[in-house]
Design an enzyme around this catalytic site. Structure first.
Site, short mmCIF file in Angstrom:
data_model
loop_
_atom_site.label_atom_id
_atom_site.label_comp_id
_atom_site.label_asym_id
_atom_site.label_seq_id
_atom_site.Cartn_x
_atom_site.Cartn_y
_atom_site.Cartn_z
N ASP A 43 0.85 -1.21 0.00
CA ASP A 43 0.00 0.00 0.00
C ASP A 43 0.89 1.25 0.00
OD1 ASP A 43 -3.03 -0.99 1.41
OD2 ASP A 43 -1.29 -2.29 1.59
N GLU A 71 -4.89 7.31 -0.02
CA GLU A 71 -5.40 6.70 1.22
C GLU A 71 -4.37 6.73 2.35
OE1 GLU A 71 -6.89 2.70 0.89
OE2 GLU A 71 -7.13 2.53 3.06
N THR A 120 -7.00 -4.65 0.94
CA THR A 120 -5.80 -5.03 1.70
C THR A 120 -6.04 -6.28 2.56
OG1 THR A 120 -5.05 -2.74 1.71
CG2 THR A 120 -4.06 -4.18 3.35
N THR A 166 -19.39 -6.84 0.66
CA THR A 166 -18.12 -7.06 1.39
C THR A 166 -17.94 -8.52 1.82
OG1 THR A 166 -16.82 -6.29 3.28
CG2 THR A 166 -19.20 -6.49 3.63
N HIS A 214 -15.95 -6.85 5.91
CA HIS A 214 -16.39 -5.73 6.75
C HIS A 214 -17.91 -5.73 6.94
CE1 HIS A 214 -12.47 -4.13 5.17
NE2 HIS A 214 -12.33 -3.82 6.44
P1 AMP Z 1 -14.87 -4.23 1.38
O1 AMP Z 1 -16.13 -4.20 0.58
O2 AMP Z 1 -15.07 -4.67 2.79
O3 AMP Z 1 -13.81 -4.98 0.69
O4 AMP Z 1 -14.40 -2.72 1.49
C1 AMP Z 1 -14.21 -1.88 0.38
C2 AMP Z 1 -13.24 -0.78 0.78
O5 AMP Z 1 -13.76 -0.06 1.90
C3 AMP Z 1 -11.88 -1.31 1.23
O6 AMP Z 1 -10.90 -0.37 0.91
C4 AMP Z 1 -12.01 -1.41 2.72
O7 AMP Z 1 -10.79 -1.28 3.37
C5 AMP Z 1 -12.91 -0.21 3.04
N1 AMP Z 1 -13.75 -0.50 4.19
C6 AMP Z 1 -15.02 -0.98 4.21
N2 AMP Z 1 -15.47 -1.14 5.46
C7 AMP Z 1 -14.47 -0.75 6.27
C8 AMP Z 1 -14.32 -0.70 7.68
N3 AMP Z 1 -15.30 -1.05 8.50
N4 AMP Z 1 -13.14 -0.25 8.15
C9 AMP Z 1 -12.14 0.12 7.33
N5 AMP Z 1 -12.22 0.08 5.99
C10 AMP Z 1 -13.36 -0.35 5.45
MG MG Z 2 -9.89 0.53 -0.57
MG MG Z 3 -6.43 0.71 0.09
#
Ligand code: AMP
Ligand code: MG
Ligand code: MG
Length: 310
Positions: free
Chosen positions: A50, A73, A123, A195, A198
């Site tokens: 990153d 970011e 990530t 997701t 998350h």
């Molecule tokens: P995901 O759909 O969970 O893969 O998330 C899509 C993007 O949003 C990625 O860059 C994740 O790191 C970020 N993201 C989503 N939810 C969160 C969370 N609760 N905390 C930190 N980053 C998040």
């Molecule tokens: Mg992201």
């Molecule tokens: Mg990122």
């Protein structure tokens, strides 16, 4: 030649080449095996990939376009701008350079542009070995609107002329077109993508009300929008404030350029000016065409919207 090509087109063409280089950094860090994981917050990680990919993208773009506002970011110390010379990419994608720039974007100047960089989207998936979910995102906004973008997949495998190739780069420019992939219509049945790392009760509630035939849980905003662009999913639903502007700028620009829509869960579009709040607090709702988007929006109960808007 370059002076006759509008700035926004040159910036997109350079972003394609820079994203390819950043993708190689992402692969190289993984092959070396020293990920250098740092925990930024709950369920929020950063690795050497990153950090380095972002340094590469910002150094290469700002060397060529010094007056751009670029928001990445990852936090990095002010004086940490030295990069290996081979990160200072100067190539530009030849196909993108031939695009017909829409009239209203022809006069855009560097000062009018905000670039949102997610050097490694997904990530969590990167650290867990779901490498095909990982993308590099460069989103270009003008007057707060995402107008162009790049989604690079460092681990996409293909065969070109009998040779194995690693990585591909998808791009889009509003009212001009998309490229780097083969667009496909949405699936026949309702497939929701969301997701995989998350989730929370509100996220699950929003999935339940969609009445979908399948839920595709994959990592990253970039990879989820790719599922829409390639006809593997119908709608992207994420009823959480966890995504940030760098997650959605490039995907939204490319999806819009291909006839789709990305908004929050209330049906409002996000703005991408330099001074906006970074979190996409009211979630993400995206679909490949207006019918699917309107269907999904109509399914979301008022109390869910209110819970997100609180
Ligand atoms: P995901 O759909 O969970 O893969 O998330 C899509 C993007 O949003 C990625 O860059 C994740 O790191 C970020 N993201 C989503 N939810 C969160 C969370 N609760 N905390 C930190 N980053 C998040
Ligand atoms: Mg992201
Ligand atoms: Mg990122």
């Amino acid at each position: 030649m370059s002076s006759t090509v509008p700035l926004i087109v040159r910036l997109l063409a350079s972003s394609v080449s820079v994203a390819n280089r950043a993708g190689k950094i992402v692969r190289d860090v993984m092959s070396k095996g020293e990920l250098g994981i740092v925990e930024k917050g709950k369920d929020d990680y950063q690795t050497e990939a990153d950090r380095s990919a972002q340094k590469c993208i910002i150094a290469a773009l700002s060397a060529q376009f010094p007056k751009l506002s670029i928001i990445g970011e990852e936090d990095s110390p002010e004086n940490d701008t030295e990069v290996p010379t081979d990160w200072l990419v100067v190539d530009a994608d030849k196909e993108v350079l031939t695009l017909n720039c829409p009239t209203n974007l022809q006069g855009v100047k560097e000062e009018d542009i905000v670039v949102w960089v997610d050097p490694l989207d997904g990530t969590s998936e990167y650290t867990q070995g779901f490498l095909e979910h990982v993308t590099v995102l460069i989103g270009i906004s003008v007057n707060e609107e995402p107008v162009a973008g790049v989604i690079h997949q460092p681990y996409y495998k293909s065969m070109i002329g009998g040779e194995k190739k690693m990585g591909r780069t998808i791009w889009g420019l509003k009212d001009a077109g998309v490229g780097g992939f083969t667009p496909a219509p949405p699936p026949d049945s309702l497939i929701i993508t969301t997701t995989r790392s998350h989730s929370n009760p509100l996220v699950e509630k929003a999935l339940q009300v969609m009445n979908a035939s399948q839920i595709l849980r994959v990592g990253g905003a970039g990879y989820k929008v790719l599922q829409l662009l390639e006809g593997k999913a119908s709608v992207y639903v994420f009823a959480s404030g966890g995504c940030k502007k760098w997650d959605t700028c490039a995907p939204e620009a490319i999806l819009s350029a291909s006839g789709g829509t990305l908004s929050d869960m209330l049906g409002n579009r996000y703005k991408y000016g330099a001074s906006v709040g970074k979190p996409n607090k009211t979630g993400v709702l995206a679909a490949a065409n207006p019918e699917l988007y309107n269907y999904a929006l109509s399914r979301i109960p008022q109390e869910l919207k209110e819970a997100l808007a609180k």
